[in-house]
Structures are given as C-alpha cells and as structure tokens.
Design an enzyme around this catalytic site. Structure first.
Site, PDB file in Angstrom:
ATOM      1  N   ASP A  61       3.128   0.587  -0.531  1.00  0.00           N
ATOM      2  CA  ASP A  61       3.164   0.970   0.878  1.00  0.00           C
ATOM      3  C   ASP A  61       3.994  -0.082   1.622  1.00  0.00           C
ATOM      4  OD1 ASP A  61       2.766   2.214   3.284  1.00  0.00           O
ATOM      5  OD2 ASP A  61       0.575   2.184   3.216  1.00  0.00           O
ATOM      6  N   GLU A  66      -2.583   4.521  12.512  1.00  0.00           N
ATOM      7  CA  GLU A  66      -2.901   3.361  11.674  1.00  0.00           C
ATOM      8  C   GLU A  66      -3.730   2.312  12.432  1.00  0.00           C
ATOM      9  OE1 GLU A  66       0.066   2.142   8.810  1.00  0.00           O
ATOM     10  OE2 GLU A  66       1.337   3.819   9.391  1.00  0.00           O
TER      11      GLU A  66
HETATM   12  C1  BGC Z   1       1.585   3.833   5.992  1.00  0.00           C
HETATM   13  C2  BGC Z   1       1.885   4.926   4.999  1.00  0.00           C
HETATM   14  C3  BGC Z   1       3.203   5.580   5.338  1.00  0.00           C
HETATM   15  C4  BGC Z   1       4.284   4.528   5.399  1.00  0.00           C
HETATM   16  C5  BGC Z   1       5.668   5.083   5.695  1.00  0.00           C
HETATM   17  C6  BGC Z   1       2.752   2.899   6.194  1.00  0.00           C
HETATM   18  O1  BGC Z   1       2.540   2.046   7.267  1.00  0.00           O
HETATM   19  O2  BGC Z   1       0.456   3.109   5.576  1.00  0.00           O
HETATM   20  O3  BGC Z   1       0.846   5.854   4.959  1.00  0.00           O
HETATM   21  O4  BGC Z   1       3.501   6.561   4.385  1.00  0.00           O
HETATM   22  O5  BGC Z   1       3.955   3.583   6.404  1.00  0.00           O
HETATM   23  O6  BGC Z   1       5.796   5.490   7.003  1.00  0.00           O
END
Ligand code: BGC
Length: 609
Positions: free
Chosen positions: A271, A469
């Site tokens: 990630d 998030e």
């Molecule tokens: C997230 C992921 C996401 C990625 C790309 C990260 O901050 O945890 O779920 O797919 O960013 O945007």
C-alpha cells in the site's frame, strides 16, 4: 486458480530474457503525477497508479484513455523476444470508477452490506469493470474485504459488515463481477487490506491489530479464502501492524499464510509508501518487505530510490534472486491471464470510451443498490410511505448535496461537497422533486421556513461530510506505542493528518442537524429523517424527535433511489450489518458478550411490519 501450462512456460521464457533492471522495474508501481511515460520506458516500470483524486487533464474520459495510451506505448520491451510487457494501470474504483468525472457512483460498501444481495454485488462488479475499461484502465484496488470492528475507524464505510459472513459471501461475487473470465469485459481485482485492517485498537487507521492468530483467521481471513477461490489476482497488504509487526514486513502473514497455505498465486501489492515504515532506512525496509513476500510496490514519489535499493540489496546478497524471479513471475502471470499482452493500445480496446459509461442502464443498477441498502430504523404510526401529493418540505445539510451522498474516494481522495463535481445522477432533493410535485426545498436548508399552513411533512437529510482513511477516524488520542506498549497521541508519520472528530455523536459534531429538525417539529410538522453517514452514529436526540428515521449510508450518485422508497414505489429491504451504538463509548459487534446495542445486527423495518 489452476496454473495454465502455456502461461507458465511463457513466464519462464520471458523471465529468462529479462535483465535485473527490467525485473525490478516490473516490481515498481509509481504514481502518475511523479512519473513520465518516458521514465516508464527507461526504468521498465511495471505499473502506474492514480492515488485518490489524482486525475489527468480535465478528468474527462478521453483524458484518461490518452494518458494510459502514452504509458502503454512506453511499456518496456524485452529485446531478445521483441516483446512488450504492457504496464498495468491501477485505480481506486471502489464504488464505481469513482475518480472519473461522470462515472456512476455506487453506494459505498457499508450500504451494499445492508442490501444483502450477492447477485447485485456481482452485477455492480460488472458495471464497474466496464466503467474502468471505458477509461482505458485495467485494474481496480477493490474490493475492500475488511471486517470493520470499530465504527471509529475512518474506513468503516469501505467495509460490508462488522461480521465476516456477508463479507465472505460478497468477496467471491464481486471478484467474479470485476474479473469475469478475463475477456474483453474484465479488469483485475485487488482484495485489500491483508489482513485484519478492520481490527485495529480503537479503530485507528494504520494502527495496531492486537489479535491472536485464531481470531484473525476466524474473522478476517475467510473472505480472502473465498476471493482466492474465485480467482482474485492481486492482494494489497495492510498499512497496519499485526501484534507489533508491520504487515508490510510480515513474512509469516504474506508468504507463509497467503501464498503457501492459501495458495494465492497472483501478486501482492504494497500500500501507499507502506514499506517506508518497516525499517529505519529505505535500504533495510526494501530488503525486509521484498523478502517478506511483497511483489509489487506502490511508491508515490521515490520509486527511483526504491529501484536502486532493491538492486543494491540483490547485489549485496540480501535479497535472493529467486525472490525477485518469484515476484516477477507472479506479476507476469497476472498480466498474461488478463490477456494484456494481446490487447491493443488502450484507445483501441472494445470498451474504451464506451457509450455505456455513465449511462442510464448503469445508473439503474446503482439506483437499485440504493433502494436495497436503505435501513428503516423507525416508522412511528406508519408515517412512511409518504403520499406523493402531499406538500413536503425538504431540508437538511445533505438534502441537495450529491457530494455528501458519495462520500470519500469520489473525484477527490477526501470526496467533494455540493453538486457541481458529481456529474450525472441526482441528490435526494432532486430525486424527490421528480416524484412528488408538491415538494419544496427549504430556502436556508435549515427548515427556518417550515410552515404548517404550507407543509404537511418534512424530509430532513442529515449526517456526515465526506472523508477518507485516517482523516475520517474518530479519535480520542489513542495511538499505540510499540516500544512501550502503551497508547500515544499519534503515530509520527500521521501526525499531520486531521482526525474527523472526537465523537460519533451527531448532536456534537453537527448541531445544525438537530436544530433543523427542531425548527420543523416545533411548528408541529412531522419529520422523516434520512441519515447520510459512513457508519452508525450516535443519533438518540435526532431519532427521538423524528417520526421516521432512515439510515441511507453513503448512497452515491443516485439519490433518487431514496425517494423511490420513501414514497412507496418500493419497500425497505436493508438490514443492519453493523450494530448501532447508544453512546460513543460503546462498540458492539454481533456475537459479543452482553450484546445490547440500540439496534442489533440484522435490524431493519419494512412497510409490512
Ligand atoms: C489506501 C489504499 C489505496 C491507495 C491508493 C492508500 O492510502 O490505503 O486503499 O488503494 O492509497 O490510492
């Protein structure tokens, strides 16, 4: 998935002709803003991504196709074979192709869980795949198959449930919908975040999962098993720590369990910059995470440094060549299975710029999902369904706000507010207007204009503003200090990220909402409250004052689906897949001892009740 002998032979042939630089390039995924097509060619880059809200040009469909066309034509060539290894482009199409202007936006997963309809989930997967293909891309970082155990977590809405049963059932179906048979209508799916992302202490994003292995396996791993059985090709590893070890460096979790035991034969993806925090310096972090079993690395900016570090580690004998070959084999396997080598440039693919993108047909599926996801929590004296001819006042912050309905990961990482940036679809007010000719929108949104002479009922749309998030965490300052095994304010690399609030209590975070309800009920007009939120909230006062109360979750672009149910064209169908708290200190999950939430898992009224 069964290994295909021809594909396996092809992988061997290609690997045999690749240089170390080309192999490391395949393992690299860079963010589009920080890499040029020429650099993709020069460094043999395997994949490019869009982070949330990272969009080309004016964010038109054609901008996306043109962009990926440029990346594709600069894909690395294996000279000896005169073979192009196409770059694969990944995006967070987590509720429809939600970064792209004009895409159909489906309800976030929390609403889809309430719908409890696996067939619908597969159809949503198919529509999403087509809308991703229309933009010339190949891969979505979805589905999230986390089991969210604490509503304070800012990613609760990305999860179908607090219980593993529905998540597991859905996992197979959504993967099937997205990947189909690897034909013209297929994209690659990515289950995330491995493993146990929904189980952090206090629901802190990127925090600590402190669980015995038995519980991790019982609650959080079954959905992955189902997804793997259904052929999922990629798995994104969690930014969390499991029992004080960062998942990105967790060999037992990635290699022993996921790859060896569960026989996952696609590739793992790190990630966003997640490997950086595995060790004190990038050189060590690279070694630990490659050796732990990560295959492709999502690096926002410092991809060149990643490449140099992998190379140095290989040359110094700290990363075995077999590990590199295994990672690259897996990446090639996925690209070969998808048929990417045979596909023409993005602009020439059958679904590129397809007219079905954002179409009424696709929106119908989303509207059906909205209708099915609504959960009726209260319906005093059967006030619902409403008669379409009644004089209805529509009020509340979220009544005419498509952005709020869509929530985070829509057009921008943190989502957007208002109607302007969500092209197509309807807000809840716009939907009501189409159905109920005598409905009016409150002039100030807050129902100050409520008038018993003019209004028979009011629909008040309340709830959260968009977030994503860690920005959506509801925190009371509880981060975990690994060394001292005690709570600390906040993990250092997240220190800058603002938590959404300190409480789940809506009266506290958005007092305007209860005031709006009071402005109307004080005039003797009954209120039907519609809550737009990414999780159950503490809404005792709002519930008390309202005659009917509907949890609409984050329904996406098709707000009309809400109106269709309120006015009785369809019955309520949704049942809670999250237990509803009475106060902010409670955190109920179905199956808990002394379980007594305000509304239990499975609750949801219908018109026939
Ligand atoms: C997230 C992921 C996401 C990625 C790309 C990260 O901050 O945890 O779920 O797919 O960013 O945007």
């Amino acid at each position: 998935m069964k290994l295909d002998t021809q594909i396996e032979a092809k992988i061997k042939e290609i690997i045999g002709k690749m240089t170390l630089d080309q192999k490391i390039g395949q393992m690299t995924q860079a963010e589009r803003q920080h890499i040029s097509p020429e650099e993709v060619k020069k460094f043999s880059i395997g994949s490019v991504l869009s982070g949330g809200g990272s969009v080309p040009g004016d964010n038109k469909l054609s901008d996306w196709v043109e962009m990926n066309d440029r990346f594709w034509e600069n894909s690395p060539i294996v000279e000896d074979l005169n073979l192009r290894i196409p770059t694969i482009y990944g995006i967070d199409a987590i509720h429809g192709n939600s970064n792209v202007r004009g895409a159909v936006i489906f309800p976030h997963n929390i609403g889809l869980g309430a719908a409890n309809d696996p067939d619908l989930i597969e159809r949503i997967g198919k529509v999403t795949a087509k809308e991703v293909l229309a933009s010339g891309l190949d891969w979505t970082f979805a589905p999230t198959i986390g089991v969210a155990r604490n509503d304070h977590w800012g990613r609760t809405y990305e999860c179908y449930s607090e219980d593993s049963q529905i998540v597991t059932e859905y996992a197979g179906r959504i993967v099937k919908g997205l990947q189909d048979d690897f034909g013209d209508e297929s994209i690659v799916a990515c289950t995330k975040h491995w493993a146990g992302d929904g189980a952090t202490v206090n629901g802190v994003d990127q925090g600590h999962i402190l669980l015995p292995e038995e519980e991790l396996r019982r609650i959080h791993i079954p959905a992955y098993i189902r997804a793997i059985e259904s052929g999922v090709q990629t798995v994104m590893v969690a930014l969390m720590h499991w029992n004080y070890v960062k998942c990105h460096g967790h060999k037992y979790l990635i290699t022993d369990i996921l790859k060896n035991e569960l026989k996952f034969d696609g590739f793992t993806l790190s990630d966003w910059d997640g490997i950086k925090y595995v060790a004190d310096n990038f050189y060590d972090a690279t070694m630990v995470s490659v050796n732990a079993g990560l295959d492709m690395f999502m690096i926002s900016e410092e991809w060149e440094s990643f490449i140099n570090n992998v190379k140095a580690n290989v040359e110094n004998g700290r990363i075995p060549m077999e590990r590199i070959d295994d990672a690259v084999s897996r990446i090639l396997r996925v690209k070969l299975r998808l048929g990417l080598f045979e596909k023409p440039r993005p602009a020439e693919r059958p679904y590129s710029m397809h007219e079905s993108f954002g179409s009424a047909e696709h929106r119908d599926v989303a509207r059906e999902a909205v209708r099915k996801s609504l959960v009726l929590l209260k319906n005093k004296d059967k006030i619902l369904p409403l008669n379409k001819d009644k004089r209805i006042l529509v009020a509340g912050r979220n009544s005419n706000n498509r952005g709020s309905l869509c929530g985070g990961f829509t057009v921008e990482w943190q989502g957007v507010s208002g109607n302007d940036k969500i092209i197509g679809g309807t807000s809840i007010w716009e939907g009501i207007k189409e159905i109920a000719p005598n409905a009016v929108l409150s002039k100030d949104k807050f129902g100050m204009d409520a008038d018993p002479e003019k209004h028979d009922f009011a629909i008040v749309v309340i709830g959260e503003n968009p977030y994503a998030e860690m920005e959506g965490d509801v925190r009371k300052g509880n981060y975990w200090d690994r060394t001292n095994n005690s709570p600390i304010e906040m993990a250092p690399h997240l220190a800058g990220s603002g938590a959404y609030s300190q409480t789940l209590d809506l009266e506290n975070t958005h007092p305007e909402d209860i005031h709006t309800i009071k402005n109307i009920t004080s005039k003797g007009i009954p209120v039907i409250a519609v809550l737009v939120s990414g999780r159950p909230l503490v809404v005792n006062s709002e519930l008390d004052l309202s005659s009917a109360f509907v949890a609409a979750w984050l329904p996406g672009s098709e707000g009309k689906g809400v109106a269709e149910v309120l006015f009785g064209d369809y019955d309520f169908n949704g049942k809670l897949t999250f237990s509803w708290p009475r106060n902010d200190d409670e955190n109920w999950n179905v199956g808990d001892e002394n379980y007594h939430p305000l509304f239990a898992y499975g609750y949801g009224l219908t018109y026939s009740d």
